[in-house]
Enzyme design. Structure first.
Site, PDB file in Angstrom:
ATOM      1  N   GLU A  17      -1.878  -6.848   7.841  1.00  0.00           N
ATOM      2  CA  GLU A  17      -0.588  -6.856   8.514  1.00  0.00           C
ATOM      3  C   GLU A  17      -0.728  -7.597   9.839  1.00  0.00           C
ATOM      4  O   GLU A  17      -1.841  -7.828  10.333  1.00  0.00           O
ATOM      5  CB  GLU A  17      -0.138  -5.398   8.739  1.00  0.00           C
TER       6      GLU A  17
ATOM      7  N   HIS B  29       0.823  -1.213   0.000  1.00  0.00           N
ATOM      8  CA  HIS B  29       0.000   0.000   0.000  1.00  0.00           C
ATOM      9  C   HIS B  29       0.853   1.256   0.000  1.00  0.00           C
ATOM     10  O   HIS B  29       2.032   1.244   0.384  1.00  0.00           O
ATOM     11  CB  HIS B  29      -0.925   0.006   1.226  1.00  0.00           C
TER      12      HIS B  29
END
Length: 211
Positions: A83, A14
């Site tokens: 994550e 990202h």
């Protein structure tokens, strides 16, 4: 190599957030893209391979990044691509955590230690592997040749540990925010069996970042 038999899997980290720029731990914390993050993604968009399917972590920074990279494509959002969860460390910088016993132990042994109320590396890898097996099955079932993933530094590192042609450790891989790595298998069955890819286009080396 027959082009209709091969599999191309592109992994995108990202775009950078303000929390990343401040070097805060933001595992499951939602964060908006910084202006710099959007700018890099717009550049990456010009060079990315096509993708028949786009799999995205359901956290805002990945959703927004995928919308920039693949604006006109349907996305499949999956919690398994998040994550690692940093628990009580979420939103904090390393120098704010140095007095914590769990943090100091984790620095010495991140594979076996975990943050308070956070996620262990084992749980993190198990959920990522479960997701990976799902897309292997979809690839074979639906004859998919080109896929993309928009995720975070940790998941991309771990996928590269398992899938890159040359074995390297988790921390040897250093994916850039807003940029990608492309992996290629010579045939779909090799990807489905869990074999390593045959070709890889890697991003440049950079410093370690959190989230």
């Amino acid at each position: 190599m027959e082009l209709d038999r091969r599999v191309v899997l592109s992994l995108y980290r990202h775009g950078v957030t303000q929390a990343n720029q401040e070097k805060r731990y933001i595992g499951w914390t939602d964060a908006l893209l910084a202006a710099d993050g959007e700018k890099v993604l717009q550049q990456t968009k010009k060079y990315r391979p096509e993708a028949q399917r786009v799999y995205v972590s359901d956290l805002t920074r990945c959703v927004a990044s995928a919308d920039i990279l693949f604006p006109n494509q349907k996305k499949i959002y999956h919690k398994g691509l998040r994550e690692i969860h940093f628990g009580e460390w979420e939103g904090r910088k390393a120098d704010e955590l140095m007095n914590r016993t769990d943090f100091s132990k984790w620095l010495n042994d991140p594979t076996n230690m975990e943050p308070e109320n956070g996620e262990s590396f084992l749980v993190f890898t198990e959920r990522l592997n479960e997701w990976l097996q799902t897309i292997r099955e979809e690839c074979l079932r639906d004859h998919i040749s080109n896929m993309a993933i928009v995720s975070h530094g940790g998941p991309i590192r771990q996928l590269l540990v398992q899938l890159a042609p040359t074995p390297q450790s988790f921390w040897d891989w250093k994916p850039l925010h807003g940029q990608g790595v492309t992996l290629v298998w010579s045939d779909r069955e090799a990807f489905g069996r869990g074999e390593r890819c045959t070709l890889l286009s890697a991003v440049p080396i950079m410093e370690k970042e959190n989230g």
